[in-house]
Enzyme design. Structure first.
Site, PDB file in Angstrom:
ATOM      1  N   SER A  43       0.833  -1.208   0.000  1.00 36.86           N
ATOM      2  CA  SER A  43       0.000   0.000   0.000  1.00 36.86           C
ATOM      3  C   SER A  43       0.863   1.251   0.000  1.00 36.86           C
ATOM      4  O   SER A  43       0.457   2.291  -0.536  1.00 36.86           O
ATOM      5  CB  SER A  43      -0.918   0.008   1.226  1.00 36.86           C
ATOM      6  OG  SER A  43      -1.782  -1.105   1.229  1.00 36.86           O
ATOM      7  N   HIS A  84      -3.103   3.239   7.027  1.00 37.83           N
ATOM      8  CA  HIS A  84      -2.298   2.019   7.081  1.00 37.83           C
ATOM      9  C   HIS A  84      -0.995   2.172   6.301  1.00 37.83           C
ATOM     10  O   HIS A  84      -0.074   1.373   6.472  1.00 37.83           O
ATOM     11  CB  HIS A  84      -3.095   0.821   6.566  1.00 37.83           C
ATOM     12  CG  HIS A  84      -3.701   1.009   5.220  1.00 37.83           C
ATOM     13  ND1 HIS A  84      -4.832   1.762   5.012  1.00 37.83           N
ATOM     14  CD2 HIS A  84      -3.351   0.532   3.989  1.00 37.83           C
ATOM     15  CE1 HIS A  84      -5.149   1.743   3.736  1.00 37.83           C
ATOM     16  NE2 HIS A  84      -4.262   1.010   3.084  1.00 37.83           N
ATOM     17  N   GLY A 130      -6.804   5.995   9.947  1.00 35.96           N
ATOM     18  CA  GLY A 130      -6.768   4.541   9.927  1.00 35.96           C
ATOM     19  C   GLY A 130      -8.158   3.955   9.977  1.00 35.96           C
ATOM     20  O   GLY A 130      -8.404   2.869   9.459  1.00 35.96           O
ATOM     21  N   HIS A 268      -1.947  -7.610   0.738  1.00 39.70           N
ATOM     22  CA  HIS A 268      -2.332  -6.468   1.577  1.00 39.70           C
ATOM     23  C   HIS A 268      -1.956  -6.747   3.040  1.00 39.70           C
ATOM     24  O   HIS A 268      -2.263  -7.798   3.591  1.00 39.70           O
ATOM     25  CB  HIS A 268      -3.842  -6.215   1.486  1.00 39.70           C
ATOM     26  CG  HIS A 268      -4.294  -5.022   2.279  1.00 39.70           C
ATOM     27  ND1 HIS A 268      -4.324  -3.751   1.751  1.00 39.70           N
ATOM     28  CD2 HIS A 268      -4.702  -4.898   3.579  1.00 39.70           C
ATOM     29  CE1 HIS A 268      -4.747  -2.903   2.676  1.00 39.70           C
ATOM     30  NE2 HIS A 268      -4.983  -3.575   3.797  1.00 39.70           N
ATOM     31  N   SER A 356     -33.428  24.747  15.541  1.00 38.80           N
ATOM     32  CA  SER A 356     -33.861  23.913  16.667  1.00 38.80           C
ATOM     33  C   SER A 356     -32.818  23.868  17.776  1.00 38.80           C
ATOM     34  O   SER A 356     -33.151  23.794  18.950  1.00 38.80           O
ATOM     35  CB  SER A 356     -34.165  22.487  16.204  1.00 38.80           C
ATOM     36  OG  SER A 356     -35.362  22.432  15.473  1.00 38.80           O
ATOM     37  N   GLU A 377     -23.877  14.084   9.424  1.00 42.33           N
ATOM     38  CA  GLU A 377     -23.325  14.201  10.775  1.00 42.33           C
ATOM     39  C   GLU A 377     -21.874  13.763  10.875  1.00 42.33           C
ATOM     40  O   GLU A 377     -21.109  14.308  11.679  1.00 42.33           O
ATOM     41  CB  GLU A 377     -24.190  13.413  11.767  1.00 42.33           C
ATOM     42  CG  GLU A 377     -25.544  14.039  12.028  1.00 42.33           C
ATOM     43  CD  GLU A 377     -26.581  13.749  10.957  1.00 42.33           C
ATOM     44  OE1 GLU A 377     -27.649  14.405  10.966  1.00 42.33           O
ATOM     45  OE2 GLU A 377     -26.321  12.857  10.094  1.00 42.33           O
ATOM     46  N   HIS A 427     -32.582  17.836  22.117  1.00 41.39           N
ATOM     47  CA  HIS A 427     -33.722  16.937  21.966  1.00 41.39           C
ATOM     48  C   HIS A 427     -33.436  15.559  22.567  1.00 41.39           C
ATOM     49  O   HIS A 427     -33.626  14.525  21.937  1.00 41.39           O
ATOM     50  CB  HIS A 427     -34.128  16.820  20.495  1.00 41.39           C
ATOM     51  CG  HIS A 427     -34.709  18.091  19.942  1.00 41.39           C
ATOM     52  ND1 HIS A 427     -33.979  19.249  19.827  1.00 41.39           N
ATOM     53  CD2 HIS A 427     -35.959  18.388  19.514  1.00 41.39           C
ATOM     54  CE1 HIS A 427     -34.746  20.203  19.319  1.00 41.39           C
ATOM     55  NE2 HIS A 427     -35.959  19.718  19.141  1.00 41.39           N
TER      56      HIS A 427
END
Length: 633
Positions: A43, A84, A130, A268, A356, A377, A427
């Site tokens: 990699s 990695h 990672g 890998h 809100s 989010e 909430h």
């Protein structure tokens, strides 16, 4: 076009040096992973030319031979999202002169900070990576900060893997960067075709990648990722492109220049073992000029403003009348605006909930310090981590607390990243009423309490909320502020002082038989229960913890003893991991204490708030029953 915008093709000598540097980085990656008997050399190998060109031709940072702390505000930022591949990142910094090359052989040792994936224990790492897919959100936050807050020339580069690019978090970040036209951001995808257990879904279909990135508002450049001349030109294009971010789509091969390993599956995450000797011999033979000095590092412009994040206070103290009904979420918005008035580095982020959560109040102070992150989010938290990096801002991210569960892994990595991010979740609990269980945060305290070093605020009224927000702005690490939807009476005077880890006693007598601990809506239920019990001749003590983590252990232990070791906890949260469990932990080593936990006892449903408190076991009537039962024990 200015002189700085003109492309200067690298000389043949420069090309040779950059090619040789890429080969050296491959050699280091093989040796490091061989010594540690673990790691990802193939990699690393696919991105060697990318790293060589970035670190020794493109990026601007202070000379590592002199400046050992590389998180200088003026430096360009680099995020290795495919964490990695850490060995080649460490090798690049060693070759740049930040630390001795010999130290690379300490990779993954328990005594070394050269860990298997990068963390900010190292003075050149901003965030831990990672957990794949998160780096681009952080990079987007850094780029946004440079463009809108620092108004500085430093650029941000984020290198991802192709398998990683399937993560939804990546596409949230691409959407954000494209909408905000972050032309100081360069996303790089190392398209080496092979994943861990299978080929990546798109293989080497570079046109598919290009069309996808174009649709998100990116200028895309498809290149041979092993051709340093093409890479130099591509990065110049990125730097001179205005009005949109750039994505460099690098076609590469996993295990490049590793004979009989390049572009092969099942390599890998494996050191090369008995094949290392022949691979190293081949790599060494590729170096044209072994004694060449590393290229000079391009210096940054040093145009970053000095900032101070210390001692942030509310522009004015709380100003409520006792008994006024104010939702704590509304008081959060008031406090946020007051902090922003007093410090120009206070910024707010939200996920399309600003009307809100009341984070929109900051817009009235300075609209340019509000970042709308949309209904994404994970990216919301990642961007928050990015804008807070290198102590550039005091960032507050807010949305409904239940939706923060989507971003838990970003928060988990934020802890490893030593981030300073304030999170407000509104909430919470069944007290939100008719919207129903999908909108009710009932796991959030457990989630945030599990994060090492996280400070968890649960302010009961508007005064406490303003002070909690102020304290959070001055607290290192992740903070979580839990806010309720209902408008509830102001309990505390405007002069009341609050401290992290210090509880408040709101009802007390010399004959108290039970200590009842509640927070938010349940504290009001506890006060009602105290009145009802007093009418029958039973006195109870009522405690408001203010912070759940750290909980005021001394206060809990002292007041439990004063009440005969009888404690009732009541919380608008599931039983696991919330207030009750924190109280149990505080009393676990003491004899003669009995704790009865009241919490939301089943998956709830829509309904009026008061009826839901009753139905799910956390109303005043249930507290009365629990107190009477525990007295009989």
């Amino acid at each position: 076009m200015s002189g700085d915008d003109l492309y200067h093709q690298p000389t043949m000598e420069e090309v040779t040096v950059l090619k040789d540097m890429a080969t050296k980085l491959r050699i280091h990656s093989v040796n490091m992973t061989l010594a540690s008997k673990s790691g990802h050399p193939t990699s690393c190998s696919s991105m060697a030319e990318l790293m060589s060109v970035l670190f020794f031709k493109v990026m601007k940072y202070k000379d590592p031979r002199v400046n050992k702390e590389q998180r200088d505000p003026a430096n360009d930022r680099f995020i290795l999202s495919k964490g990695h591949a850490a060995p080649i990142l460490y090798a690049a910094w060693a070759e740049a002169g930040l630390f001795p090359v010999d130290d690379l052989m300490n990779l993954r040792k328990i005594t070394s900070d050269l860990e298997g994936h990068p963390t900010p224990r190292l003075p050149f790492i901003d965030v831990a990576t990672g957990s794949l897919g998160q780096g681009l959100s952080v990079a987007a936050g850094m780029a946004y900060c440079a463009k809108h807050f620092d108004k500085s020339s430093y650029r941000t580069y984020c290198l991802m893997g192709d398998g990683e690019s399937m993560e939804g978090n990546v596409w949230e970040a691409l959407n954000f960067a494209g909408i905000y036209k972050l032309d100081n951001l360069c996303a790089i995808i190392d398209i080496n075709r092979l994943g861990q257990s299978d080929p990546a879904p798109l293989g080497h279909d570079m046109d598919q990648y290009r069309r996808r990135l174009n649709s998100f508002g990116f200028n895309t450049v498809v290149v041979d990722g092993h051709d340093v001349e093409e890479l130099c030109k591509a990065f110049h294009t990125a730097e001179t492109t205005k009005g949109m971010p750039t994505a460099i789509l690098a076609k590469t091969y996993k295990g490049r220049d590793f004979p009989n390993i390049e572009d092969q599956m099942n390599w890998h995450g494996k050191p090369l073992g008995d094949k290392a000797e022949s691979v190293l011999a081949h790599l060494t033979s590729l170096i044209k000029n072994p004694s060449a000095e590393r290229p000079a590092i391009c210096s940054p412009k040093n145009d970053v403003p000095d900032v101070s994040l210390a001692g942030v206070t509310l522009a004015s103290p709380p100003a409520y009348q006792l008994g006024d009904k104010v939702a704590t979420r509304a008081a959060y918005g008031t406090a946020l605006a007051k902090l922003a008035q007093n410090n120009s580095r206070v910024v707010a982020l939200d996920g399309d909930m600003k009307n809100s959560t009341f984070s929109q109040n900051l817009i009235k102070v300075d609209k340019d310090r509000f970042i709308e992150c949309f209904i994404c989010e994970q990216n919301l938290i990642g961007v928050g981590i990015g804008v807070a990096c290198r102590d550039r801002t005091i960032a507050f991210a807010s949305t409904f607390a239940c939706f923060l569960t989507r971003a838990f892994d970003n928060l988990r990595m934020g802890v490893i990243s030593q981030t300073n991010l304030n999170v407000m979740g509104s909430h919470c609990g069944v007290s939100i009423g008719e919207d129903g269980p999908s909108q009710m945060a009932l796991e959030d305290l457990a989630m945030f309490q599990s994060l090492p070093g996280c400070t968890v605020f649960y302010p009961t009224d508007a005064v406490a909320m303003e002070r909690a927000t102020e304290l959070a702005a001055n607290t290192r690490g992740i903070t979580f502020i839990r806010a309720s939807r209902p408008a509830l009476p102001v309990l505390y005077s405007n002069e009341e002082e609050f401290q992290i880890g210090k509880a408040k006693i709101v009802r007390q007598s010399d004959t108290d038989q039970v200590l009842v601990i509640g927070a938010g809506v349940t504290l009001y239920e506890a006060v009602k229960a105290a009145d009802q019990l007093a009418a029958t001749g039973v006195n109870i003590r009522v405690m408001d913890p203010f912070t759940i983590k750290p909980l005021d252990w001394a206060a809990v232990q002292t007041h439990s003893a004063a009440c005969g070791g009888r404690v009732v906890t009541v919380e608008d949260h599931y039983p696991e991991g919330g207030l009750g469990d924190s109280v149990l932990a505080s009393l676990a080593t003491l004899r003669n204490n009995v704790v009865k936990k009241l919490a939301v006892n089943a998956v709830p449903r829509s309904g009026p708030p008061a009826e839901l408190l009753e139905m799910f076991g956390i109303s005043a009537s249930h507290i009365v029953r629990a107190c009477n039962d525990i007295i009989k024990m």
